[in-house]
Design a protein around this motif. Sequence first.
Motif, PDB file in Angstrom:
ATOM      1  N   ASN A  22       0.855  -1.180   0.000  1.00 18.48           N
ATOM      2  CA  ASN A  22       0.000   0.000   0.000  1.00 18.48           C
ATOM      3  C   ASN A  22       0.889   1.227   0.000  1.00 18.48           C
ATOM      4  OD1 ASN A  22      -2.836  -1.036   0.200  1.00 18.48           O
ATOM      5  ND2 ASN A  22      -1.986  -2.042   2.004  1.00 18.48           N
ATOM      6  N   GLN A  23       0.816   2.010  -1.056  1.00 19.65           N
ATOM      7  CA  GLN A  23       1.703   3.153  -1.223  1.00 19.65           C
ATOM      8  C   GLN A  23       0.944   4.348  -1.778  1.00 19.65           C
ATOM      9  OE1 GLN A  23       4.839   1.286  -3.710  1.00 19.65           O
ATOM     10  NE2 GLN A  23       6.145   1.468  -1.911  1.00 19.65           N
ATOM     11  N   GLU A  24       1.338   5.544  -1.324  1.00 22.09           N
ATOM     12  CA  GLU A  24       0.673   6.777  -1.716  1.00 22.09           C
ATOM     13  C   GLU A  24       1.380   7.486  -2.860  1.00 22.09           C
ATOM     14  OE1 GLU A  24      -0.311   9.716   1.141  1.00 22.09           O
ATOM     15  OE2 GLU A  24      -1.000   8.288   2.648  1.00 22.09           O
ATOM     16  N   THR A  25       0.572   8.112  -3.700  1.00 16.62           N
ATOM     17  CA  THR A  25       1.071   9.032  -4.721  1.00 16.62           C
ATOM     18  C   THR A  25       1.662  10.270  -4.035  1.00 16.62           C
ATOM     19  OG1 THR A  25      -0.563   8.349  -6.360  1.00 16.62           O
ATOM     20  CG2 THR A  25       0.341  10.558  -6.606  1.00 16.62           C
ATOM     21  N   PRO A  26       2.775  10.807  -4.532  1.00 19.16           N
ATOM     22  CA  PRO A  26       3.310  12.069  -3.991  1.00 19.16           C
ATOM     23  C   PRO A  26       2.497  13.243  -4.534  1.00 19.16           C
ATOM     24  CG  PRO A  26       4.697  11.291  -5.778  1.00 19.16           C
ATOM     25  CD  PRO A  26       3.654  10.224  -5.565  1.00 19.16           C
ATOM     26  N   ILE A  27       1.241  13.302  -4.132  1.00 17.51           N
ATOM     27  CA  ILE A  27       0.265  14.177  -4.755  1.00 17.51           C
ATOM     28  C   ILE A  27       0.614  15.654  -4.628  1.00 17.51           C
ATOM     29  CG2 ILE A  27      -1.226  14.327  -2.708  1.00 17.51           C
ATOM     30  CD1 ILE A  27      -2.349  13.961  -6.406  1.00 17.51           C
ATOM     31  N   HIS A  28       1.360  16.040  -3.612  1.00 14.83           N
ATOM     32  CA  HIS A  28       1.684  17.455  -3.421  1.00 14.83           C
ATOM     33  C   HIS A  28       2.736  17.957  -4.406  1.00 14.83           C
ATOM     34  CE1 HIS A  28      -0.631  18.173   0.275  1.00 14.83           C
ATOM     35  NE2 HIS A  28      -0.402  16.885   0.516  1.00 14.83           N
ATOM     36  N   PHE A  29       3.345  17.040  -5.155  1.00 11.94           N
ATOM     37  CA  PHE A  29       4.445  17.424  -6.033  1.00 11.94           C
ATOM     38  C   PHE A  29       4.163  17.125  -7.501  1.00 11.94           C
ATOM     39  CE2 PHE A  29       6.035  16.509  -1.820  1.00 11.94           C
ATOM     40  CZ  PHE A  29       6.773  17.648  -1.545  1.00 11.94           C
ATOM     41  N   LEU A  30       2.938  16.715  -7.834  1.00 15.75           N
ATOM     42  CA  LEU A  30       2.597  16.404  -9.209  1.00 15.75           C
ATOM     43  C   LEU A  30       1.666  17.472  -9.767  1.00 15.75           C
ATOM     44  CD1 LEU A  30       1.983  12.556  -9.017  1.00 15.75           C
ATOM     45  CD2 LEU A  30       4.086  13.763  -9.597  1.00 15.75           C
ATOM     46  N   THR A  32       0.682  17.416 -13.187  1.00 11.73           N
ATOM     47  CA  THR A  32       0.232  16.953 -14.496  1.00 11.73           C
ATOM     48  C   THR A  32      -1.208  16.461 -14.430  1.00 11.73           C
ATOM     49  OG1 THR A  32       1.120  14.748 -14.059  1.00 11.73           O
ATOM     50  CG2 THR A  32       2.561  16.304 -15.189  1.00 11.73           C
ATOM     51  N   TRP A  33      -1.912  16.576 -15.570  1.00 13.62           N
ATOM     52  CA  TRP A  33      -3.274  16.064 -15.631  1.00 13.62           C
ATOM     53  C   TRP A  33      -3.298  14.564 -15.412  1.00 13.62           C
ATOM     54  CZ3 TRP A  33      -7.306  19.105 -15.366  1.00 13.62           C
ATOM     55  CH2 TRP A  33      -7.233  20.413 -15.836  1.00 13.62           C
ATOM     56  N   ILE A  34      -2.323  13.882 -15.997  1.00 16.32           N
ATOM     57  CA  ILE A  34      -2.274  12.430 -15.926  1.00 16.32           C
ATOM     58  C   ILE A  34      -1.139  12.015 -14.995  1.00 16.32           C
ATOM     59  CG2 ILE A  34      -2.011  10.305 -17.245  1.00 16.32           C
ATOM     60  CD1 ILE A  34      -4.572  11.996 -17.794  1.00 16.32           C
ATOM     61  N   THR A  35      -1.439  11.153 -14.046  1.00 15.30           N
ATOM     62  CA  THR A  35      -0.429  10.663 -13.116  1.00 15.30           C
ATOM     63  C   THR A  35       0.415   9.594 -13.806  1.00 15.30           C
ATOM     64  OG1 THR A  35      -1.988  11.007 -11.289  1.00 15.30           O
ATOM     65  CG2 THR A  35      -0.032   9.654 -10.847  1.00 15.30           C
ATOM     66  N   PRO A  36       1.726   9.794 -13.902  1.00 14.96           N
ATOM     67  CA  PRO A  36       2.571   8.741 -14.483  1.00 14.96           C
ATOM     68  C   PRO A  36       2.405   7.439 -13.714  1.00 14.96           C
ATOM     69  CG  PRO A  36       3.803  10.797 -14.242  1.00 14.96           C
ATOM     70  CD  PRO A  36       2.509  10.984 -13.507  1.00 14.96           C
ATOM     71  N   GLU A  37       2.456   6.323 -14.422  1.00 14.80           N
ATOM     72  CA  GLU A  37       2.197   5.028 -13.794  1.00 14.80           C
ATOM     73  C   GLU A  37       3.091   4.779 -12.586  1.00 14.80           C
ATOM     74  OE1 GLU A  37       2.838   1.116 -12.624  1.00 14.80           O
ATOM     75  OE2 GLU A  37       4.274   2.053 -13.999  1.00 14.80           O
ATOM     76  N   LYS A  38       4.360   5.199 -12.660  1.00  9.19           N
ATOM     77  CA  LYS A  38       5.264   4.933 -11.546  1.00  9.19           C
ATOM     78  C   LYS A  38       4.871   5.687 -10.283  1.00  9.19           C
ATOM     79  CE  LYS A  38       8.667   8.460 -12.952  1.00  9.19           C
ATOM     80  NZ  LYS A  38      10.084   8.688 -13.344  1.00  9.19           N
ATOM     81  N   TYR A  39       4.007   6.704 -10.419  1.00 12.10           N
ATOM     82  CA  TYR A  39       3.557   7.461  -9.259  1.00 12.10           C
ATOM     83  C   TYR A  39       2.119   7.137  -8.862  1.00 12.10           C
ATOM     84  CZ  TYR A  39       7.744  10.323  -9.878  1.00 12.10           C
ATOM     85  OH  TYR A  39       9.041  10.765  -9.985  1.00 12.10           O
ATOM     86  N   PHE A  40       1.486   6.182  -9.547  1.00 13.68           N
ATOM     87  CA  PHE A  40       0.128   5.785  -9.197  1.00 13.68           C
ATOM     88  C   PHE A  40       0.107   5.135  -7.815  1.00 13.68           C
ATOM     89  CE2 PHE A  40      -3.981   5.406 -11.301  1.00 13.68           C
ATOM     90  CZ  PHE A  40      -3.815   6.262 -12.378  1.00 13.68           C
ATOM     91  N   TYR A  41      -0.854   5.544  -6.995  1.00 17.88           N
ATOM     92  CA  TYR A  41      -0.955   4.924  -5.667  1.00 17.88           C
ATOM     93  C   TYR A  41      -1.328   3.451  -5.818  1.00 17.88           C
ATOM     94  CZ  TYR A  41      -6.087   4.576  -5.229  1.00 17.88           C
ATOM     95  OH  TYR A  41      -7.399   4.224  -5.370  1.00 17.88           O
ATOM     96  N   ARG A  42      -1.015   2.671  -4.798  1.00 16.83           N
ATOM     97  CA  ARG A  42      -1.299   1.236  -4.803  1.00 16.83           C
ATOM     98  C   ARG A  42      -2.066   0.868  -3.540  1.00 16.83           C
ATOM     99  NH1 ARG A  42       4.428  -1.358  -7.086  1.00 16.83           N
ATOM    100  NH2 ARG A  42       4.560   0.019  -8.913  1.00 16.83           N
ATOM    101  N   ARG A  43      -3.184   0.174  -3.744  1.00 20.15           N
ATOM    102  CA  ARG A  43      -4.002  -0.269  -2.624  1.00 20.15           C
ATOM    103  C   ARG A  43      -4.308  -1.741  -2.801  1.00 20.15           C
ATOM    104  NH1 ARG A  43      -5.596  -2.098   1.656  1.00 20.15           N
ATOM    105  NH2 ARG A  43      -7.548  -1.493   2.668  1.00 20.15           N
ATOM    106  N   ASN A  44      -3.825  -2.561  -1.881  1.00 19.44           N
ATOM    107  CA  ASN A  44      -4.052  -4.003  -1.944  1.00 19.44           C
ATOM    108  C   ASN A  44      -4.559  -4.515  -0.599  1.00 19.44           C
ATOM    109  OD1 ASN A  44      -2.942  -4.621  -4.687  1.00 19.44           O
ATOM    110  ND2 ASN A  44      -1.090  -3.759  -3.784  1.00 19.44           N
ATOM    111  N   HIS A  45      -5.426  -5.501  -0.663  1.00 20.52           N
ATOM    112  CA  HIS A  45      -5.882  -6.181   0.548  1.00 20.52           C
ATOM    113  C   HIS A  45      -5.070  -7.441   0.823  1.00 20.52           C
ATOM    114  CE1 HIS A  45      -9.342  -3.666  -0.542  1.00 20.52           C
ATOM    115  NE2 HIS A  45      -9.652  -3.696   0.742  1.00 20.52           N
TER     116      HIS A  45
END
Length: 356
Positions: A22-30, A32-45
């Motif tokens: 489970n990892q967060e996007t560095p949203i305060h530093f992006l 761009t309209w489109i979030t690059p895949e390497k910065y996409f947040y990840r949510r897993n159960h």
Amino acid sequence: MEYYVGELSRPYLRTLSLMPENQETPIHFLKTWITPEKYFYRRNHFSYPMLSPHAFFLPITGEVKQTLIFPYCYLKSLSSKSVTMVLECSGNKRSRFSPRVYGEQWEDGAISQGVWKGVALRDLLNMSGLNSAAVEVVFEGYDYGKRTDMEGIFHYARSLPMEKAMHQDTIIAYELNGKSIPYAQGGPFRLIIPQWYAMASVKWLKQITVIDHNFDGPFQTVDYIYYPHKEDDIGKKPVTNIKTDSIIQQPLSYTTLDTGVHNINGIAWTGYGTITDVELSFDEGTTWKRAKLRKDTNQQYAWTFWEYQWNVEEEGEYTIMCRAKDSTGGVQPLEAEWNRKGYGYNAVYTIKVKVE
């Protein structure tokens, strides 16, 4: 936030857990309209699933006139559509609830935006043919594991009512940002649901089943429910649409600034409707000033960037608040609607800065 210092400094995902990841996007530093895949947040159960060649075949069964199995290549040959949309975990900002609640302590970064391409789910359902008894559509992923609150092994599975399943922009996606959906984001097939929180957008799709009753899986009837009381289930209701929300990207809270003009900026988003206003207050909410919006009017599910030029001449400590409004009348409240699992936090966003 940590940085790699090289020719170009870059932010990294903020890690909450590694198993499951489970990892967060560095949203305060992006910006761009489109979030690059390497910065996409990840949510897993659960842990990432082991996929076999069968993962490239998607069956539709149950209350249909004919069971169909759609191979990956065949699905890609069908009429497609692209949807640019916010994907937000319903637990985003959970760490801000007071009293605090248990669960992954997301800050602001359980949110990203991408261009998803795929086939309208309703086209596939129409090809299979729906029986008159059809009530809901269940989506089961390949990811599975144990829960802490009940015995057994569970696949991640959710359902949609027929109305949402037949929505024109509900798609079975196979591309993200112009490329095949990365494994970490749920490829090869991922359900994408506009307007709703991302728990509905099931990853690693294994099968689709049309049923004649209400689905009662634990990720439908135990999790992703608003429980307004700590001790009982009175007044519970399902988590569905994204609430009107916003953040201040820059400056960060507890930043020290000098006197002069500063650009305050951020993003705003909502589920139904579109963002119409973002307002800022510098006097604890007594008065509000309108920010300038920057949005793509052709993308109804996308976030809106906003900015405000703040001229500050006096030194001191300041509280800056922002709130978004949308076209349906949605507005960020001063206090979030508390619930014991910590979903849907959308209170007025507040930071503190010092001017010296």
